[in-house]
Enzyme design. Structure first.
Site, short mmCIF file in Angstrom:
data_model
loop_
_atom_site.label_atom_id
_atom_site.label_comp_id
_atom_site.label_asym_id
_atom_site.label_seq_id
_atom_site.Cartn_x
_atom_site.Cartn_y
_atom_site.Cartn_z
N HIS A 131 0.72 -1.16 0.01
CA HIS A 131 0.12 -0.02 -0.01
C HIS A 131 0.87 1.11 0.11
O HIS A 131 1.64 1.33 0.87
CB HIS A 131 -0.76 0.07 1.36
CG HIS A 131 -1.88 1.29 1.26
ND1 HIS A 131 -2.96 1.21 1.81
CD2 HIS A 131 -1.58 2.40 1.23
CE1 HIS A 131 -3.87 2.16 1.86
NE2 HIS A 131 -2.74 3.23 1.51
N ASN B 101 -8.79 4.60 1.26
CA ASN B 101 -7.37 4.92 1.13
C ASN B 101 -6.84 3.95 -0.09
O ASN B 101 -6.72 2.83 0.39
CB ASN B 101 -6.70 5.01 2.50
CG ASN B 101 -7.38 5.74 3.42
OD1 ASN B 101 -7.92 6.81 3.18
ND2 ASN B 101 -6.98 5.39 4.72
N ASP C 118 -10.22 -4.41 -2.79
CA ASP C 118 -9.84 -3.96 -1.55
C ASP C 118 -11.12 -3.98 -0.62
O ASP C 118 -11.39 -2.91 0.13
CB ASP C 118 -9.22 -2.70 -1.58
CG ASP C 118 -8.42 -1.95 -0.49
OD1 ASP C 118 -8.48 -2.91 0.35
OD2 ASP C 118 -8.44 -0.91 -0.32
N HIS D 171 -17.04 -1.18 6.83
CA HIS D 171 -17.14 -1.00 8.23
C HIS D 171 -18.63 -0.63 8.41
O HIS D 171 -19.42 -0.78 7.52
CB HIS D 171 -16.58 0.53 8.38
CG HIS D 171 -15.16 0.62 7.86
ND1 HIS D 171 -14.09 0.10 8.94
CD2 HIS D 171 -14.52 0.80 6.86
CE1 HIS D 171 -12.70 0.31 8.33
NE2 HIS D 171 -13.07 0.71 6.94
N GLY E 92 -12.74 2.62 3.50
CA GLY E 92 -12.86 1.64 3.15
C GLY E 92 -14.43 1.15 2.89
O GLY E 92 -15.27 1.72 3.48
#
Length: 448
Positions: A181, A286, A313, A317, A332
């Protein structure tokens, strides 16, 4: 015990850059025969009529966060692997930033034990590098794990690897694919400080790609690539988000010969900074979703093979967490159920061919991580297959979202293409929004 047989008839088979009509015979877990016509000469064969449908290899998602152990209020391996199957993803590689983190061989084995009991899809894990676990990295069996993950920016806990000497030692010490990353933490901290001075904690979400800027991404990814060239390490750069970064990669040699490779994620191909107004922190990732120009350049690099892989990815949440003010809202979002339908939507819009989707989501992750006997529709390979109806529209809504977090950035979107069947290791595990009770998942193995 009788060998279980399945015969897929009248399919449009998508494999290795071609689409051709034919039948597929599965015996046990394996593709036994592919031919223009195979007769059903067994009394106990299960026949699937694929008339009008496309058959794709099961997708391999090389970057997911299923949140187990320790963060299971957001997601877990059981729930998210089922969502993946519904989205045509039959194999996943999960990241190490759980709680506890997967930074010791002992914690890695504990995750494999959880997946063996609860995963509905084929599974492997990344081992996590830190500033102080080189000894553990050296203990990892390189044939038993997908690869090594390093956070060179934006990490939880102590997983930010920011000591240049340690980083170089790690790059020199392993033959594993090192997936990174890339965002420069010092640049981001400075940008964030400036914005907090102006706005306080409630920074407008539109500032996210300015805080997590093109400069932060490029500085980090170019540094990692320079180090890989210096050390000869095998480097894979996750989730490119800027057009500028795409020029760091080459397309003049086959993927199998590349030492430095790149990935792009669904959200960076779909959204742009214009979408923050409507979607807010639901599309806070991100690296950040950036400009429409960046998105166009990512597409260009994907299609000309500077970018090798499409991944998700997937990083759920809860909706309550996402509704916090900017500095408290985590980055995310969940994607595994909707990634392939979203890419097929781009096929309908003329952006990409089905053959190219298969290359980037099935073939290339298998090549890149040397996944054994998966990612293709070939005789002798595991029967991980996805049947797709390209003209069967459905709308993403609360009652058909399968993620534990219960929301999707695609909510309200209508997709023209529907995944009708998912076959995993020869077993039909998903059919038209219904799961079959087959426990068919296997741990991924690697041809190293």
């Amino acid at each position: 015990m009788k060998l279980k047989r399945t015969l897929i008839k009248n399919a449009k088979i998508v494999n290795e850059g071609k689409i051709f009509s034919g039948d597929i015979l599965i015996e046990g877990e394996i593709i036994k025969q592919i031919d223009t016509s195979i007769s059903a000469k067994w009394a106990d064969v299960n026949i699937i009529d694929a008339e009008g449908k496309y058959v794709l290899p099961g997708a391999i998602d090389d970057q997911v966060h299923f949140r187990e152990p320790g963060l299971t209020h957001k997601a877990d391996i059981a729930t998210e692997s089922k969502a993946a199957l519904a989205g045509g993803i039959t194999s996943f590689i999960e990241m190490p930033n759980t709680n506890p983190q997967t930074t010791t061989v002992e914690k890695l084995e504990e995750k494999f034990e959880i997946a063996a009991k609860t995963s509905s899809a084929n599974y492997s894990f990344m081992f996590g590098g830190t500033n102080d676990n080189l000894d553990e990295i050296l203990k990892v069996d390189e044939t038993a794990v997908a690869g090594l993950k390093l956070f060179l920016g934006s990490s939880t806990g102590n997983m930010l690897v920011d000591d240049p000497e340690i980083l170089e030692k790690i790059f020199q010490s392993t033959n594993m694919v090192i997936s990174v990353h890339c965002e420069d933490e010092a640049t981001i901290r400075e940008n964030l400080k400036t914005h907090i001075e102006t706005y306080g904690e409630d920074i407008p979400i539109e500032k996210h790609p300015i805080i997590r800027s093109e400069e932060a991404c490029y500085l980090s990814s170019s540094t990692a690539i320079a180090l890989a060239k210096k050390t000869g390490a095998r480097l894979h750069v996750f989730h490119l988000s800027t057009g500028k970064e795409t020029h760091l990669f080459r397309n003049d040699i086959p993927l199998k010969d590349k030492k430095i490779t790149a990935e792009v994620c669904i959200h960076h191909l779909w959204f742009s900074d214009e979408d923050y107004k409507k979607k807010g922190t639901l599309i806070k990732w991100n690296p950040a979703v950036k400009t429409a120009k960046d998105r166009d350049q990512l597409w260009e690099a994907l299609l000309d093979d500077r970018i090798d892989v499409i991944a998700t990815d997937h990083a759920p949440h809860t909706i309550e967490e996402k509704k916090n003010v900017y500095t408290k809202a985590p980055s995310g979002g969940p994607l595994v159920q909707h990634a392939l339908p979203a890419m097929l939507e781009m096929y309908h819009k003329g952006k990409i061919s089905i053959e190219k989707i298969v290359e980037k989501m099935c073939h290339n992750p298998a090549i890149l991580f040397q996944v054994e006997k998966r990612g293709y529709i070939k005789e002798g390979y595991y029967a991980d297959l996805v049947l797709v109806d390209l003209n069967n529209p459905w709308t993403v809504q609360k009652d058909n979202i399968l993620y534990k977090c219960g929301w999707s950035p695609f909510e309200g979107a209508t997709f023209k293409s529907r995944i009708t069947h998912t076959i995993l290791n020869g077993s039909l595990v998903y059919h038209n929004f219904e799961f079959q009770n087959t426990k068919a998942a296997k741990r991924l193995t690697f041809n190293r």
